[in-house]
Design a protein around this motif. Structure first.
Motif, PDB file in Angstrom:
ATOM      1  N   GLN A  58       0.818  -1.214   0.000  1.00  0.00           N
ATOM      2  CA  GLN A  58       0.000   0.000   0.000  1.00  0.00           C
ATOM      3  C   GLN A  58       0.850   1.262   0.000  1.00  0.00           C
ATOM      4  OE1 GLN A  58      -2.405  -0.707   3.469  1.00  0.00           O
ATOM      5  NE2 GLN A  58      -3.993  -1.802   2.342  1.00  0.00           N
ATOM      6  N   GLN A  59       2.101   1.140   0.429  1.00  0.00           N
ATOM      7  CA  GLN A  59       3.000   2.278   0.471  1.00  0.00           C
ATOM      8  C   GLN A  59       3.947   2.325  -0.734  1.00  0.00           C
ATOM      9  OE1 GLN A  59       4.725   1.678   4.489  1.00  0.00           O
ATOM     10  NE2 GLN A  59       3.639   3.548   5.056  1.00  0.00           N
ATOM     11  N   GLN A  60       3.647   1.526  -1.748  1.00  0.00           N
ATOM     12  CA  GLN A  60       4.492   1.496  -2.942  1.00  0.00           C
ATOM     13  C   GLN A  60       4.577   2.888  -3.555  1.00  0.00           C
ATOM     14  OE1 GLN A  60       4.512  -1.979  -5.783  1.00  0.00           O
ATOM     15  NE2 GLN A  60       3.368  -0.532  -7.013  1.00  0.00           N
ATOM     16  N   PRO A  61       5.787   3.357  -3.851  1.00  0.00           N
ATOM     17  CA  PRO A  61       5.931   4.724  -4.382  1.00  0.00           C
ATOM     18  C   PRO A  61       5.167   4.930  -5.685  1.00  0.00           C
ATOM     19  CG  PRO A  61       8.060   3.835  -3.710  1.00  0.00           C
ATOM     20  CD  PRO A  61       7.090   2.693  -3.664  1.00  0.00           C
ATOM     21  N   ARG A  62       4.650   6.123  -5.857  1.00  0.00           N
ATOM     22  CA  ARG A  62       3.956   6.452  -7.094  1.00  0.00           C
ATOM     23  C   ARG A  62       4.956   6.442  -8.250  1.00  0.00           C
ATOM     24  NH1 ARG A  62       5.081  10.784  -4.203  1.00  0.00           N
ATOM     25  NH2 ARG A  62       5.979  12.650  -5.157  1.00  0.00           N
ATOM     26  N   LEU A  63       4.426   6.265  -9.452  1.00  0.00           N
ATOM     27  CA  LEU A  63       5.277   6.132 -10.639  1.00  0.00           C
ATOM     28  C   LEU A  63       5.137   7.369 -11.516  1.00  0.00           C
ATOM     29  CD1 LEU A  63       7.184   4.107 -12.026  1.00  0.00           C
ATOM     30  CD2 LEU A  63       5.198   3.214 -13.259  1.00  0.00           C
ATOM     31  N   ARG A  64       6.266   8.014 -11.785  1.00  0.00           N
ATOM     32  CA  ARG A  64       6.303   9.165 -12.682  1.00  0.00           C
ATOM     33  C   ARG A  64       7.152   8.815 -13.900  1.00  0.00           C
ATOM     34  NH1 ARG A  64       7.430  14.682  -9.480  1.00  0.00           N
ATOM     35  NH2 ARG A  64       6.513  15.484 -11.412  1.00  0.00           N
ATOM     36  N   GLY A  65       6.886   9.476 -15.001  1.00  0.00           N
ATOM     37  CA  GLY A  65       7.589   9.172 -16.237  1.00  0.00           C
ATOM     38  C   GLY A  65       8.646  10.208 -16.568  1.00  0.00           C
ATOM     39  N   LEU A  66       9.734   9.756 -17.177  1.00  0.00           N
ATOM     40  CA  LEU A  66      10.816  10.648 -17.559  1.00  0.00           C
ATOM     41  C   LEU A  66      11.361  10.233 -18.927  1.00  0.00           C
ATOM     42  CD1 LEU A  66      12.645  13.006 -16.473  1.00  0.00           C
ATOM     43  CD2 LEU A  66      14.290  11.232 -15.836  1.00  0.00           C
ATOM     44  N   VAL A  67      11.274  11.142 -19.879  1.00  0.00           N
ATOM     45  CA  VAL A  67      11.868  10.941 -21.197  1.00  0.00           C
ATOM     46  C   VAL A  67      13.235  11.620 -21.202  1.00  0.00           C
ATOM     47  CG1 VAL A  67      11.665  11.359 -23.676  1.00  0.00           C
ATOM     48  CG2 VAL A  67       9.605  10.904 -22.313  1.00  0.00           C
TER      49      VAL A  67
ATOM     50  N   GLU B  82       1.902   8.822 -13.316  1.00  0.00           N
ATOM     51  CA  GLU B  82       1.157   9.943 -12.749  1.00  0.00           C
ATOM     52  C   GLU B  82       1.278  11.172 -13.636  1.00  0.00           C
ATOM     53  OE1 GLU B  82       2.512  12.444  -9.119  1.00  0.00           O
ATOM     54  OE2 GLU B  82       1.317  10.807  -8.298  1.00  0.00           O
ATOM     55  N   ASP B  83       2.450  11.413 -14.160  1.00  0.00           N
ATOM     56  CA  ASP B  83       2.709  12.472 -15.119  1.00  0.00           C
ATOM     57  C   ASP B  83       3.987  12.129 -15.856  1.00  0.00           C
ATOM     58  OD1 ASP B  83       4.555  12.893 -13.118  1.00  0.00           O
ATOM     59  OD2 ASP B  83       4.241  15.052 -12.967  1.00  0.00           O
ATOM     60  N   VAL B  84       4.322  12.899 -16.887  1.00  0.00           N
ATOM     61  CA  VAL B  84       5.520  12.625 -17.676  1.00  0.00           C
ATOM     62  C   VAL B  84       6.287  13.928 -17.866  1.00  0.00           C
ATOM     63  CG1 VAL B  84       6.460  11.770 -19.853  1.00  0.00           C
ATOM     64  CG2 VAL B  84       4.373  10.744 -18.907  1.00  0.00           C
ATOM     65  N   LEU B  85       7.573  13.906 -17.531  1.00  0.00           N
ATOM     66  CA  LEU B  85       8.458  15.037 -17.742  1.00  0.00           C
ATOM     67  C   LEU B  85       9.494  14.670 -18.795  1.00  0.00           C
ATOM     68  CD1 LEU B  85       9.116  16.160 -14.042  1.00  0.00           C
ATOM     69  CD2 LEU B  85       7.257  16.826 -15.571  1.00  0.00           C
ATOM     70  N   VAL B  86      10.017  15.688 -19.444  1.00  0.00           N
ATOM     71  CA  VAL B  86      11.052  15.483 -20.450  1.00  0.00           C
ATOM     72  C   VAL B  86      12.350  16.075 -19.931  1.00  0.00           C
ATOM     73  CG1 VAL B  86      11.783  15.900 -22.827  1.00  0.00           C
ATOM     74  CG2 VAL B  86       9.363  15.515 -22.321  1.00  0.00           C
TER      75      VAL B  86
ATOM     76  N   LEU C  77      10.506  22.994 -25.648  1.00  0.00           N
ATOM     77  CA  LEU C  77       9.674  21.901 -25.153  1.00  0.00           C
ATOM     78  C   LEU C  77       8.321  22.411 -24.670  1.00  0.00           C
ATOM     79  CD1 LEU C  77      12.366  19.829 -23.239  1.00  0.00           C
ATOM     80  CD2 LEU C  77      10.996  19.015 -25.150  1.00  0.00           C
ATOM     81  N   GLN C  78       8.314  23.534 -24.000  1.00  0.00           N
ATOM     82  CA  GLN C  78       7.046  24.128 -23.578  1.00  0.00           C
ATOM     83  C   GLN C  78       6.182  24.487 -24.776  1.00  0.00           C
ATOM     84  OE1 GLN C  78       8.657  27.296 -21.154  1.00  0.00           O
ATOM     85  NE2 GLN C  78       8.288  26.183 -19.237  1.00  0.00           N
ATOM     86  N   ALA C  79       6.817  25.015 -25.812  1.00  0.00           N
ATOM     87  CA  ALA C  79       6.078  25.370 -27.027  1.00  0.00           C
ATOM     88  C   ALA C  79       5.488  24.133 -27.696  1.00  0.00           C
ATOM     89  CB  ALA C  79       6.997  26.112 -27.996  1.00  0.00           C
ATOM     90  N   ALA C  80       6.147  22.985 -27.507  1.00  0.00           N
ATOM     91  CA  ALA C  80       5.662  21.738 -28.091  1.00  0.00           C
ATOM     92  C   ALA C  80       4.626  21.045 -27.210  1.00  0.00           C
ATOM     93  CB  ALA C  80       6.839  20.794 -28.340  1.00  0.00           C
ATOM     94  N   GLY C  81       4.251  21.676 -26.109  1.00  0.00           N
ATOM     95  CA  GLY C  81       3.243  21.112 -25.226  1.00  0.00           C
ATOM     96  C   GLY C  81       3.761  20.034 -24.301  1.00  0.00           C
ATOM     97  N   LEU C  82       5.075  19.986 -24.105  1.00  0.00           N
ATOM     98  CA  LEU C  82       5.685  19.000 -23.224  1.00  0.00           C
ATOM     99  C   LEU C  82       6.141  19.664 -21.921  1.00  0.00           C
ATOM    100  CD1 LEU C  82       7.782  17.166 -25.958  1.00  0.00           C
ATOM    101  CD2 LEU C  82       5.665  16.345 -24.892  1.00  0.00           C
ATOM    102  N   ALA C  83       6.308  18.847 -20.883  1.00  0.00           N
ATOM    103  CA  ALA C  83       6.705  19.369 -19.564  1.00  0.00           C
ATOM    104  C   ALA C  83       8.198  19.170 -19.380  1.00  0.00           C
ATOM    105  CB  ALA C  83       5.932  18.653 -18.465  1.00  0.00           C
ATOM    106  N   PRO C  84       8.998  20.229 -19.467  1.00  0.00           N
ATOM    107  CA  PRO C  84      10.453  20.073 -19.372  1.00  0.00           C
ATOM    108  C   PRO C  84      10.933  19.934 -17.933  1.00  0.00           C
ATOM    109  CG  PRO C  84       9.911  22.378 -19.724  1.00  0.00           C
ATOM    110  CD  PRO C  84       8.602  21.627 -19.752  1.00  0.00           C
TER     111      PRO C  84
END
Length: 392
Positions: free
Chosen positions: A195-204, A241-245, A255-262
């Motif tokens: 139940q305490q497993q860390p949340r998963l975030r994405g990174l490109v 949960e979310d994806v960052l670049v 990257l912001q102009a391309a709609g991505l989260a830097p």
């Protein structure tokens, strides 16, 4: 005289990881004599160890009594002679004896490779607790240690909580089990851990110099007009949960102009390690599903297989490279405790994430589709990849 409205900070404003006294996942066991606590731990370990790496923290009464009476307190001849540490290879295990005190920072450092730490609560605190209602060791004087009780164990003949404990716990809905029911206790501990497993975030990872390619690999297109950095982010999105670049500071605006989260690198000049460490510096309590931008054959099925077989009790979950049988660091789930490991390798002069994986406790999976792990690094490889993808 001009004034500076920005408050002065003596220290850098860092995000501190959520770690207890010893570990991210720890349970103090109290409410019984020390021998009974240790016996319970010994019963639980065979049920826990197939899934978790478990450490136990206790105190040595005999050594303490001996030292109080003028003895050595269990210190052997080498430490008595003045050594500050002694590392002994016991062939089947290694033992490290240190003279330094068990300060908070040291104990967290020593235990950070464990997925669960069980603690003798008669001697040490932990931020979550498992209590035994043993009449021989009442808890009235230790109520301040009961800050987050997760499980109550009832010895034979004990059926109710004493009034003082009911008042302290108030209306908390805490499960109760028989002290002799080892399997049920182990299952409850495992469930609590899961139940305490860390949340998963994405990174490109898209901040490389692309020297072999001669142009920015993250902006190449293999699937219509979609750039690889956007393609990879789209693949990650359903699992995270979310994806960052991860990027260089000069890439943020585009990257912001391309709609991505830097996520601009705060560690510079370290290759993929820059992105990994920068991500953990921002959020040290998340697990990061990391994907390189130069994997045009990667599919959601391969990512989904990795996530489905994630082992949060290991430092990381990685695929075995089809080229050399080593772990593939750039399609990997890095758990929070890998942050300290990566920093340790960096302090030793190594910036290769694969080296950290090879020398750590990880879950290594055979890839379901090995050809999907191909990196495209040169113009020749790019041309071949485009031809293969267009021919499908």
């Amino acid at each position: 005289m001009p004034t500076n409205s920005t408050p002065h900070r003596k220290h850098a404003q860092l995000v501190r990881p959520s770690i207890g006294e010893f570990s991210r996942h720890e349970l103090a066991i109290l409410g019984a004599p020390c021998g009974r606590i240790k016996e319970l731990v010994a019963r639980l370990l065979p049920h826990l160890e197939p899934t978790l790496r478990v450490a136990y923290v206790d105190a040595d009464h005999a050594a303490g009594d001996d030292a109080a009476q003028g003895g050595t307190g269990g210190v052997d001849a080498i430490l008595q002679a003045g050594a500050s540490a002694e590392l002994t290879d016991k062939i089947t295990f290694r033992r490290l004896d240190l003279r330094r005190g068990l300060d908070t920072f040291a104990q967290q450092e020593w235990m950070h490779q464990q997925s669960l730490v069980l603690v003798n609560g008669n001697h040490f605190r932990a931020r979550q607790q498992l209590i035994i209602l043993d009449p021989a060791k009442p808890l009235q004087k230790k109520l301040d240690r009961l800050t987050d009780v997760r499980l109550i164990l009832l010895p034979e003949g004990v059926t109710e909580l004493p009034d003082y404990l009911q008042e302290h716990l108030q209306s908390a809905d805490i499960p109760c089990l028989g002290l002799s029911d080892t399997e049920a206790i182990a299952a409850a501990v495992l469930q609590h851990w899961q139940q305490q497993q860390p949340r998963l975030r994405g990174l490109v990872l898209a901040g490389g110099q692309s020297q072999r390619m001669g142009q920015d690999k993250s902006r190449l297109t293999y699937h219509g007009q979609q750039e690889q950095r956007a393609y990879a982010a789209e693949l990650l999105a359903p699992f995270c949960e979310d994806v960052l670049v991860s990027c260089r500071p000069d890439q943020v605006t585009e990257l912001q102009a391309a709609g991505l989260a830097p996520l601009p690198d705060t560690f510079l000049g370290l290759g993929p390690m820059s992105g990994l460490l920068s991500a953990f510096q921002q959020d040290p309590d998340a697990a990061w599903l990391v994907v390189a931008c130069d994997l045009p054959f990667l599919t959601d099925a391969t990512l989904g297989h990795l996530v489905a077989h994630r082992h949060a009790g290991r430092m990381a979950t990685a695929y075995r490279s089809p080229e050399n049988e080593w772990p593939e660091p750039l399609i990997t789930i890095w758990e929070p405790r890998s942050y300290g490991t990566l920093l340790r390798f960096l302090s030793l002069g190594y910036s290769c994430p694969r080296k950290a994986l090879i020398n750590s406790d990880i879950e290594l999976l055979p890839p379901p589709a090995p050809t999907e792990l191909r990196n495209i690094n040169t113009p020749e490889q790019q041309a071949e990849a485009l031809k293969e993808i267009e021919g499908r």
